[in-house]
Write an enzyme that holds these catalytic residues in place. Sequence first.
Site, PDB file in Angstrom:
ATOM      1  CE  LYS A 134      43.973  34.419  34.866  1.00 12.19           C
ATOM      2  NZ  LYS A 134      43.816  32.997  35.030  1.00 12.19           N
ATOM      3  CG  ASP A 152      38.523  33.665  34.120  1.00  9.80           C
ATOM      4  OD1 ASP A 152      37.644  33.939  33.274  1.00  9.80           O
ATOM      5  OD2 ASP A 152      38.260  33.354  35.285  1.00  9.80           O
TER       6      ASP A 152
END
Length: 222
Positions: A134, A152
């Site tokens: 991420k 997310d």
Amino acid sequence: MPRDYAVEVRRRLPAAKKRIEPLIERLTAEHPDAKIALSFSSDVELLVAVMLSAQTTDVNVNRVTERLFRKYRRPEDYLAVPVEELEQDVFATGFYHQKTRSIRGAMQALAEEHEGRVPRSVEELVSLPGVGRKTANVVCAELGEAQGIVVDTHVRRLAQRLALTREGDPVKIERDLMRLVPREHWRLLPHLLIWHGRRVCDARRPACDRCVVADLCPSSRA
Ligand code: SF4
């Protein structure tokens, strides 16, 4: 929404492939200011800010980095102070032991293997200590060309509610989105979903009655 009704709505809506362009178009019009909320003025600052943003808000990170980035400018600066001092400096972002260890590890790798610069590929970024997919995706998208899609908690929730994926695992959600979303939107899409999630599609109380994509959303309660 009763389960039978939800299934019926899902059946009547066009497939995700047909909905994705209008979804992006409408969300872009609705959130023209959608962009990264972290403050930074260099590639090293971006990497550190994203690493600090785990499990806390961007507002909180910005509060901490305002002072932090005046004190630490180059990767070597993070290694030149005692561990306890850096821990104290990032304390307010939470998980400060772990974050300090990750930041020092990444800064050491930047200093020793990358001439003090942040690499631009996801593969190189995830090889840095404490940097996950991420974080790597966020950094790549901001510094150059997105090589994946940031997933997310907001992106995950909205992708599921909008039936862009059936998965729960972030890696699988990213894979589904990369298949579905044209590459030129990979950078923007997460920002749109994050801002829509914050402003309209709240985790507990989605405001479907004022949502611009309600007619394209199988989870709409409007
Ligand atoms: S219609 Fe409701 S559930 Fe669907 S995206 Fe909009 S706010 Fe979220």
